[in-house]
Design a protein around this motif. Structure first.
Motif, PDB file in Angstrom:
ATOM      1  N   MET A   1     -28.363  54.873  -6.423  1.00 56.98           N
ATOM      2  CA  MET A   1     -27.429  54.445  -7.569  1.00 56.98           C
ATOM      3  C   MET A   1     -27.395  53.048  -7.686  1.00 56.98           C
ATOM      4  SD  MET A   1     -23.931  55.835  -9.378  1.00 56.98           S
ATOM      5  CE  MET A   1     -24.908  57.481  -9.479  1.00 56.98           C
ATOM      6  N   GLU A   2     -27.876  52.700  -8.257  1.00 57.29           N
ATOM      7  CA  GLU A   2     -27.313  50.553  -8.415  1.00 57.29           C
ATOM      8  C   GLU A   2     -26.013  50.032  -8.239  1.00 57.29           C
ATOM      9  OE1 GLU A   2     -29.036  48.417 -11.767  1.00 57.29           O
ATOM     10  OE2 GLU A   2     -31.136  48.801 -10.404  1.00 57.29           O
ATOM     11  N   ILE A   3     -25.586  48.993  -7.811  1.00 52.51           N
ATOM     12  CA  ILE A   3     -23.882  48.921  -7.844  1.00 52.51           C
ATOM     13  C   ILE A   3     -23.497  48.671  -8.697  1.00 52.51           C
ATOM     14  CG2 ILE A   3     -22.200  47.203  -6.915  1.00 52.51           C
ATOM     15  CD1 ILE A   3     -23.921  46.624  -4.638  1.00 52.51           C
ATOM     16  N   LYS A   4     -24.177  48.597  -9.865  1.00 54.90           N
ATOM     17  CA  LYS A   4     -23.237  48.168 -11.030  1.00 54.90           C
ATOM     18  C   LYS A   4     -22.925  49.372 -11.686  1.00 54.90           C
ATOM     19  CE  LYS A   4     -27.081  47.283 -13.481  1.00 54.90           C
ATOM     20  NZ  LYS A   4     -28.538  46.802 -13.182  1.00 54.90           N
ATOM     21  N   ASP A   5     -23.928  49.944 -11.255  1.00 57.79           N
ATOM     22  CA  ASP A   5     -23.389  51.756 -11.517  1.00 57.79           C
ATOM     23  C   ASP A   5     -22.445  52.688 -11.602  1.00 57.79           C
ATOM     24  OD1 ASP A   5     -25.561  51.989 -13.985  1.00 57.79           O
ATOM     25  OD2 ASP A   5     -27.054  52.331 -12.337  1.00 57.79           O
ATOM     26  N   LEU A   6     -22.327  52.063 -10.277  1.00 64.08           N
ATOM     27  CA  LEU A   6     -20.822  52.484  -9.356  1.00 64.08           C
ATOM     28  C   LEU A   6     -19.898  52.304  -9.358  1.00 64.08           C
ATOM     29  CD1 LEU A   6     -22.433  52.824  -5.841  1.00 64.08           C
ATOM     30  CD2 LEU A   6     -22.088  54.616  -7.013  1.00 64.08           C
ATOM     31  N   ILE A   7     -19.818  51.058 -10.031  1.00 62.28           N
ATOM     32  CA  ILE A   7     -18.468  50.223 -10.586  1.00 62.28           C
ATOM     33  C   ILE A   7     -18.355  51.158 -12.307  1.00 62.28           C
ATOM     34  CG2 ILE A   7     -17.553  47.809 -10.682  1.00 62.28           C
ATOM     35  CD1 ILE A   7     -17.769  48.201  -8.007  1.00 62.28           C
ATOM     36  N   ARG A   8     -19.197  50.650 -12.556  1.00 60.02           N
ATOM     37  CA  ARG A   8     -18.832  51.237 -14.010  1.00 60.02           C
ATOM     38  C   ARG A   8     -18.286  52.723 -13.518  1.00 60.02           C
ATOM     39  NH1 ARG A   8     -21.712  54.364 -17.086  1.00 60.02           N
ATOM     40  NH2 ARG A   8     -23.663  53.935 -15.851  1.00 60.02           N
ATOM     41  N   MET A   9     -19.135  53.803 -12.839  1.00 64.38           N
ATOM     42  CA  MET A   9     -18.295  55.080 -13.150  1.00 64.38           C
ATOM     43  C   MET A   9     -16.938  55.145 -12.058  1.00 64.38           C
ATOM     44  SD  MET A   9     -22.051  56.892 -11.926  1.00 64.38           S
ATOM     45  CE  MET A   9     -21.416  58.836 -12.154  1.00 64.38           C
ATOM     46  N   GLY A  10     -17.022  54.471 -11.935  1.00 60.14           N
ATOM     47  CA  GLY A  10     -15.621  53.814 -10.070  1.00 60.14           C
ATOM     48  C   GLY A  10     -14.865  53.902 -11.832  1.00 60.14           C
ATOM     49  N   VAL A  11     -14.547  52.917 -12.417  1.00 59.93           N
ATOM     50  CA  VAL A  11     -13.801  52.353 -13.448  1.00 59.93           C
ATOM     51  C   VAL A  11     -13.587  53.055 -14.236  1.00 59.93           C
ATOM     52  CG1 VAL A  11     -13.422  50.599 -14.997  1.00 59.93           C
ATOM     53  CG2 VAL A  11     -14.387  49.504 -13.439  1.00 59.93           C
ATOM     54  N   LYS A  12     -14.024  54.175 -14.761  1.00 59.07           N
ATOM     55  CA  LYS A  12     -14.155  54.716 -15.770  1.00 59.07           C
ATOM     56  C   LYS A  12     -12.912  55.863 -15.114  1.00 59.07           C
ATOM     57  CE  LYS A  12     -16.385  58.176 -18.925  1.00 59.07           C
ATOM     58  NZ  LYS A  12     -17.359  58.182 -19.402  1.00 59.07           N
ATOM     59  N   LYS A  13     -13.261  56.402 -13.923  1.00 60.52           N
ATOM     60  CA  LYS A  13     -12.540  57.368 -13.775  1.00 60.52           C
ATOM     61  C   LYS A  13     -10.957  56.572 -13.087  1.00 60.52           C
ATOM     62  CE  LYS A  13     -15.972  59.458 -10.920  1.00 60.52           C
ATOM     63  NZ  LYS A  13     -14.984  61.062 -10.533  1.00 60.52           N
ATOM     64  N   LEU A  14     -10.819  55.910 -12.808  1.00 57.18           N
ATOM     65  CA  LEU A  14      -9.658  54.929 -13.013  1.00 57.18           C
ATOM     66  C   LEU A  14      -8.483  54.745 -13.714  1.00 57.18           C
ATOM     67  CD1 LEU A  14      -9.678  52.894  -9.430  1.00 57.18           C
ATOM     68  CD2 LEU A  14      -9.275  55.339  -9.690  1.00 57.18           C
ATOM     69  N   ASP A  15      -9.339  54.397 -14.802  1.00 52.07           N
ATOM     70  CA  ASP A  15      -9.204  53.276 -15.896  1.00 52.07           C
ATOM     71  C   ASP A  15      -7.915  54.293 -16.712  1.00 52.07           C
ATOM     72  OD1 ASP A  15      -9.349  51.893 -17.825  1.00 52.07           O
ATOM     73  OD2 ASP A  15      -9.984  52.724 -19.785  1.00 52.07           O
ATOM     74  N   GLY A  16      -6.755  53.666 -16.641  1.00 48.92           N
ATOM     75  CA  GLY A  16      -5.935  54.178 -17.388  1.00 48.92           C
ATOM     76  C   GLY A  16      -4.358  54.373 -16.013  1.00 48.92           C
ATOM     77  N   LYS A  17      -4.952  54.163 -15.162  1.00 49.01           N
ATOM     78  CA  LYS A  17      -3.485  55.094 -13.953  1.00 49.01           C
ATOM     79  C   LYS A  17      -2.943  53.450 -13.750  1.00 49.01           C
ATOM     80  CE  LYS A  17      -2.901  56.591  -9.654  1.00 49.01           C
ATOM     81  NZ  LYS A  17      -1.632  56.467  -9.726  1.00 49.01           N
ATOM     82  N   LYS A  18      -1.861  53.785 -13.587  1.00 48.61           N
ATOM     83  CA  LYS A  18      -0.506  53.024 -14.087  1.00 48.61           C
ATOM     84  C   LYS A  18      -0.398  52.403 -12.087  1.00 48.61           C
ATOM     85  CE  LYS A  18       2.925  54.756 -16.381  1.00 48.61           C
ATOM     86  NZ  LYS A  18       4.757  55.899 -16.549  1.00 48.61           N
ATOM     87  N   TYR A  19      -0.371  50.905 -12.519  1.00 51.87           N
ATOM     88  CA  TYR A  19      -0.607  49.606 -11.262  1.00 51.87           C
ATOM     89  C   TYR A  19      -1.416  49.393 -10.603  1.00 51.87           C
ATOM     90  CZ  TYR A  19       4.340  52.170 -12.430  1.00 51.87           C
ATOM     91  OH  TYR A  19       5.689  52.283 -13.118  1.00 51.87           O
ATOM     92  N   SER A  20      -2.771  50.148 -11.234  1.00 50.31           N
ATOM     93  CA  SER A  20      -3.588  49.638 -10.897  1.00 50.31           C
ATOM     94  C   SER A  20      -4.673  48.508 -11.222  1.00 50.31           C
ATOM     95  CB  SER A  20      -5.212  50.809 -10.640  1.00 50.31           C
ATOM     96  OG  SER A  20      -5.109  51.282 -11.921  1.00 50.31           O
ATOM     97  N   ASN A  21      -5.586  47.975 -10.788  1.00 47.86           N
ATOM     98  CA  ASN A  21      -6.596  47.248 -11.729  1.00 47.86           C
ATOM     99  C   ASN A  21      -7.698  47.449 -11.275  1.00 47.86           C
ATOM    100  OD1 ASN A  21      -8.138  45.398 -12.209  1.00 47.86           O
ATOM    101  ND2 ASN A  21      -6.835  43.225 -11.071  1.00 47.86           N
ATOM    102  N   PRO A  22      -8.387  48.789 -12.118  1.00 51.23           N
ATOM    103  CA  PRO A  22      -9.440  49.691 -12.059  1.00 51.23           C
ATOM    104  C   PRO A  22     -11.360  48.375 -10.838  1.00 51.23           C
ATOM    105  CG  PRO A  22      -8.538  50.345 -13.559  1.00 51.23           C
ATOM    106  CD  PRO A  22      -7.775  49.532 -13.768  1.00 51.23           C
TER     107      PRO A  22
END
Length: 289
Positions: A1-22
């Motif tokens: 998997m490419e870096i940009k796809d990993l970042i995109r998927m990771g952000v989606k998983k962390l999105d909405g988490k309090k006190y974070s910058n996904p």
């Protein structure tokens, strides 16, 4: 998997988490696993990543989703422009504490310039206060005390990495017990401390990242949050020079009571410094023997 796809998927998983910058946290986690600078991630976002790194990345994302502090994952926290080694069991340095350190650095510039001075820190933790002061001021020798073996081990590691072991002595003990055999009676120029100051009934109202993973003993200041100030202020008179200063971090609503405790023990010229939110954060006082 490419870096940009990993970042995109990771952000989606962390999105909405309090006190974070996904977006930033995903970049930092991947940079950590690939052992590269975060700039590399931005520049090489089309690069393919191995499946082993991919699996580790999503495992770390899952830990972060549960609230596990990213500083413990990365084993690193920047403080005063310095990278400090951090691990679970040791309090994570906060930006507010930089106000205390900057005050001490400015005070040294004003009062001591190149003259050698002695500083005692009570509550070493990661060593971020003691080591930052020694890093920026070559005329300083610091005795830094903590009761916790793990904190002292982390501080020693940071001291070694920053090549400051010749000017920062890490000691184990309960507050002043750690320096009782150092021959420092009435010879210390500055005592600094960021003691536990959160009232005990407020501890479990803290955000999950703190109360589940950081050492609560390093935060709990007793019933009203002032237990350690009541111990440190009178005992500090045995070690400070005449007109030496005591510098504390404190809670936003504790300034008046701590000022009263200091005045009772003959501290004068008491000042309260505010943080970036305009809240009381640091209190300083000069001892008149």
């Amino acid at each position: 998997m490419e870096i940009k796809d990993l970042i995109r998927m990771g952000v989606k998983k962390l999105d909405g988490k309090k006190y974070s910058n996904p977006p930033l946290e995903c970049v930092l986690l991947l940079a950590y696993l690939l052992d590269v600078d975060k700039t590399y991630i931005y520049i090489h976002n089309d690069e393919e990543v191995s499946s082993s790194v991919e699996n580790k990345y999503f495992s770390l994302i899952d830990e972060r989703r549960k609230g596990y502090p990213i500083q413990y994952i990365l084993k690193e926290k920047e403080f005063m422009g310095i990278s400090f080694y951090i691990e679970e069991g040791v309090l994570i340095p906060r930006p507010d504490t930089e106000i205390l350190v900057q005050y001490v650095l400015d005070y040294i510039d004003e009062k001591y310039k190149e003259r050698d001075i002695k500083i005692v820190e009570l509550g070493t933790g990661s060593g971020c206060i003691s080591l930052s002061i020694a890093y920026y001021k070559k005329n300083v020798f610091v005795y830094s005390v903590d009761i916790d073996k793990k904190a002292n081990a982390v501080a020693e590691e940071n001291s070694k990495r920053l090549k400051l072991s010749d000017r920062v002595k890490i000691l184990e003990g309960d507050l002043f017990q750690g320096i009782k055999n150092m021959g420092l009676k009435n010879s210390v120029d500055i005592i600094v401390s960021n003691p536990p100051y959160i009232p005990e009934d407020e501890i479990f109202g803290l955000q999950d990242e703190i109360k589940k993973y950081e050492p609560l003993w390093a935060l709990d200041g007793g019933e009203d949050g002032l237990d350690y100030y009541r111990r440190i202020i009178p005992q500090s008179k045995e070690y400070l020079k005449n007109r030496g200063i005591l510098v504390f971090e404190m809670g936003f609503d504790q300034g008046r009571k701590i000022k009263e405790l200091m005045e009772k023990e003959n501290f004068r010229n008491i000042n309260i410094l505010k943080d970036l939110q305009g809240l009381d954060r640091v209190i300083t006082g000069e001892l008149f023997l």
